[in-house]
Scaffold this motif. Structure first.
Motif, PDB file in Angstrom:
ATOM      1  N   ALA A  77      -1.302 -14.337  41.835  1.00 11.95           N
ATOM      2  CA  ALA A  77      -0.110 -14.034  42.884  1.00 11.95           C
ATOM      3  C   ALA A  77       0.783 -14.766  42.419  1.00 11.95           C
ATOM      4  O   ALA A  77       2.081 -14.754  42.240  1.00 11.95           O
ATOM      5  N   ALA A  78       0.502 -16.245  42.339  1.00 11.20           N
ATOM      6  CA  ALA A  78       1.710 -17.416  41.997  1.00 11.20           C
ATOM      7  C   ALA A  78       2.303 -17.274  41.606  1.00 11.20           C
ATOM      8  O   ALA A  78       3.598 -18.042  40.870  1.00 11.20           O
ATOM      9  N   LEU A  79       1.734 -16.924  39.859  1.00 15.14           N
ATOM     10  CA  LEU A  79       2.779 -16.519  38.780  1.00 15.14           C
ATOM     11  C   LEU A  79       3.240 -15.718  38.643  1.00 15.14           C
ATOM     12  O   LEU A  79       3.971 -15.672  38.385  1.00 15.14           O
ATOM     13  N   LEU A  80       2.871 -14.664  39.126  1.00 13.83           N
ATOM     14  CA  LEU A  80       3.969 -13.177  39.735  1.00 13.83           C
ATOM     15  C   LEU A  80       5.680 -13.374  40.370  1.00 13.83           C
ATOM     16  O   LEU A  80       6.316 -13.617  40.003  1.00 13.83           O
ATOM     17  N   ARG A  81       4.991 -14.379  41.758  1.00  8.96           N
ATOM     18  CA  ARG A  81       6.190 -14.940  42.127  1.00  8.96           C
ATOM     19  C   ARG A  81       7.139 -16.063  41.344  1.00  8.96           C
ATOM     20  O   ARG A  81       8.233 -15.570  41.422  1.00  8.96           O
ATOM     21  N   THR A  82       6.596 -16.673  40.228  1.00  7.97           N
ATOM     22  CA  THR A  82       6.943 -17.444  39.750  1.00  7.97           C
ATOM     23  C   THR A  82       8.136 -16.928  38.892  1.00  7.97           C
ATOM     24  O   THR A  82       9.806 -17.284  38.086  1.00  7.97           O
ATOM     25  N   HIS A  83       7.172 -15.976  38.184  1.00  7.70           N
ATOM     26  CA  HIS A  83       8.092 -15.601  37.009  1.00  7.70           C
ATOM     27  C   HIS A  83       8.918 -13.457  37.811  1.00  7.70           C
ATOM     28  O   HIS A  83       9.335 -12.900  36.679  1.00  7.70           O
ATOM     29  N   ASN A  84       9.196 -13.529  38.881  1.00  7.52           N
ATOM     30  CA  ASN A  84       9.590 -12.730  39.493  1.00  7.52           C
ATOM     31  C   ASN A  84       9.267 -11.405  39.357  1.00  7.52           C
ATOM     32  O   ASN A  84       9.677 -10.326  38.603  1.00  7.52           O
ATOM     33  N   LEU A  85       7.887 -11.377  38.508  1.00  7.27           N
ATOM     34  CA  LEU A  85       7.169 -10.047  38.584  1.00  7.27           C
ATOM     35  C   LEU A  85       6.246  -9.547  39.799  1.00  7.27           C
ATOM     36  O   LEU A  85       5.922 -10.589  40.694  1.00  7.27           O
ATOM     37  N   HIS A  86       5.960  -8.317  39.382  1.00  6.77           N
ATOM     38  CA  HIS A  86       5.392  -7.123  40.846  1.00  6.77           C
ATOM     39  C   HIS A  86       4.657  -6.283  40.754  1.00  6.77           C
ATOM     40  O   HIS A  86       5.184  -5.933  39.168  1.00  6.77           O
ATOM     41  N   GLY A  87       3.499  -5.480  41.420  1.00  7.42           N
ATOM     42  CA  GLY A  87       2.950  -4.635  41.206  1.00  7.42           C
ATOM     43  C   GLY A  87       1.873  -4.741  40.066  1.00  7.42           C
ATOM     44  O   GLY A  87       1.573  -5.157  39.398  1.00  7.42           O
ATOM     45  N   HIS A  88       1.274  -3.417  39.481  1.00  9.72           N
ATOM     46  CA  HIS A  88       0.022  -3.212  39.050  1.00  9.72           C
ATOM     47  C   HIS A  88      -0.026  -3.258  37.679  1.00  9.72           C
ATOM     48  O   HIS A  88      -0.686  -3.849  36.815  1.00  9.72           O
ATOM     49  N   GLN A  89       1.559  -3.271  37.712  1.00 10.62           N
ATOM     50  CA  GLN A  89       1.851  -2.961  35.494  1.00 10.62           C
ATOM     51  C   GLN A  89       1.541  -5.065  35.426  1.00 10.62           C
ATOM     52  O   GLN A  89       0.704  -4.982  34.365  1.00 10.62           O
ATOM     53  N   TYR A  90       1.559  -5.552  35.848  1.00  6.54           N
ATOM     54  CA  TYR A  90       1.466  -7.090  35.534  1.00  6.54           C
ATOM     55  C   TYR A  90       0.458  -8.000  36.399  1.00  6.54           C
ATOM     56  O   TYR A  90      -0.506  -9.185  35.863  1.00  6.54           O
ATOM     57  N   ALA A  91      -0.457  -7.151  37.478  1.00  8.81           N
ATOM     58  CA  ALA A  91      -1.506  -7.576  37.976  1.00  8.81           C
ATOM     59  C   ALA A  91      -2.635  -8.593  37.409  1.00  8.81           C
ATOM     60  O   ALA A  91      -3.429  -9.307  37.396  1.00  8.81           O
ATOM     61  N   ILE A  92      -3.600  -7.293  36.517  1.00 10.96           N
ATOM     62  CA  ILE A  92      -3.957  -7.939  35.441  1.00 10.96           C
ATOM     63  C   ILE A  92      -3.688  -8.588  34.449  1.00 10.96           C
ATOM     64  O   ILE A  92      -5.171  -9.514  34.247  1.00 10.96           O
ATOM     65  N   ASP A  93      -2.547  -8.589  33.844  1.00 13.72           N
ATOM     66  CA  ASP A  93      -2.430  -9.696  32.888  1.00 13.72           C
ATOM     67  C   ASP A  93      -2.282 -10.934  33.540  1.00 13.72           C
ATOM     68  O   ASP A  93      -2.084 -12.052  32.795  1.00 13.72           O
ATOM     69  N   ALA A  94      -1.675 -10.652  35.169  1.00  9.78           N
ATOM     70  CA  ALA A  94      -1.422 -12.294  35.611  1.00  9.78           C
ATOM     71  C   ALA A  94      -2.543 -13.262  36.247  1.00  9.78           C
ATOM     72  O   ALA A  94      -3.499 -14.109  35.956  1.00  9.78           O
ATOM     73  N   ALA A  95      -3.866 -12.039  36.666  1.00  9.21           N
ATOM     74  CA  ALA A  95      -5.474 -12.343  36.412  1.00  9.21           C
ATOM     75  C   ALA A  95      -5.153 -12.912  34.703  1.00  9.21           C
ATOM     76  O   ALA A  95      -6.489 -13.849  34.737  1.00  9.21           O
ATOM     77  N   PHE A  96      -5.221 -12.347  34.758  1.00  9.89           N
ATOM     78  CA  PHE A  96      -6.467 -12.703  33.105  1.00  9.89           C
ATOM     79  C   PHE A  96      -5.450 -14.247  32.361  1.00  9.89           C
ATOM     80  O   PHE A  96      -5.415 -15.030  31.992  1.00  9.89           O
ATOM     81  N   ALA A  97      -4.030 -14.134  32.504  1.00  6.76           N
ATOM     82  CA  ALA A  97      -3.251 -15.185  32.025  1.00  6.76           C
ATOM     83  C   ALA A  97      -4.101 -16.755  32.694  1.00  6.76           C
ATOM     84  O   ALA A  97      -3.900 -17.721  32.162  1.00  6.76           O
ATOM     85  N   VAL A  98      -3.807 -16.692  34.709  1.00  5.84           N
ATOM     86  CA  VAL A  98      -4.857 -17.138  34.508  1.00  5.84           C
ATOM     87  C   VAL A  98      -5.970 -17.890  34.552  1.00  5.84           C
ATOM     88  O   VAL A  98      -6.247 -19.190  34.474  1.00  5.84           O
ATOM     89  N   ILE A  99      -6.923 -17.319  33.079  1.00  9.24           N
ATOM     90  CA  ILE A  99      -8.274 -17.464  33.366  1.00  9.24           C
ATOM     91  C   ILE A  99      -7.835 -18.235  31.900  1.00  9.24           C
ATOM     92  O   ILE A  99      -8.570 -18.820  31.805  1.00  9.24           O
ATOM     93  N   ALA A 100      -7.014 -17.682  30.550  1.00  8.97           N
ATOM     94  CA  ALA A 100      -6.383 -18.456  30.119  1.00  8.97           C
ATOM     95  C   ALA A 100      -5.707 -19.894  29.984  1.00  8.97           C
ATOM     96  O   ALA A 100      -6.111 -21.139  28.992  1.00  8.97           O
TER      97      ALA A 100
END
Length: 130
Positions: A77-100
């Motif tokens: 969620a913090a990554l999404l806020r940082t990059h001004n992204l939101h919604g289901h379109q980016y949610a899985i990618d953001a969680a995946f990015a945290v793992i990366a």
């Protein structure tokens, strides 16, 4: 030096379907002691149409599957806020990015969406299109 090869949904789908290029990358990584991994959400997102369930079970028995914990979602969620992204379109990618971002270095991501994941993963993660 060992690290992590992280498969997004397309990378995992291609591994399920025995794509030669992905199989070769995964085999080489395994032989070099590189950890091959994905996320629990990616296992749901991956295309398993026309793939026998036994194949999926076998592949997942050889890949580290990261849980999507509360801490991962907070960081995503913090990554999404940082990059001004939101919604289901980016949610899985953001969680995946945290793992990366927390994976053993060097970390390489195999994805069909290099633009979004390059942005979300940051400069310490190498992102390759599959």
């Amino acid at each position: 030096m060992p690290g992590t090869l992280l498969l997004d949904s397309e990378g995992l789908s291609k591994l399920y379907r025995k794509d030669r290029a992905v199989l070769a990358l995964v085999q080489a990584a395994s032989e070099e002691g590189v950890r091959v991994a994905t996320s629990a959400m990616t296992t749901l997102e991956a295309d398993y149409d026309r793939v026998h369930p036994a194949r999926i079970t076998w592949v997942l028995s050889r890949v580290d599957v990261h849980d999507i914990t509360k801490e991962v979602t907070v960081q995503a969620a913090a990554l999404l806020r940082t990059h001004n992204l939101h919604g289901h379109q980016y949610a899985i990618d953001a969680a995946f990015a945290v793992i990366a971002r927390i994976a053993a270095r060097p970390c390489t991501v195999l994805t069909s969406d290099p633009e979004d994941l390059t942005l979300l993963c940051g400069p310490t993660v190498e992102v390759h299109k599959v």
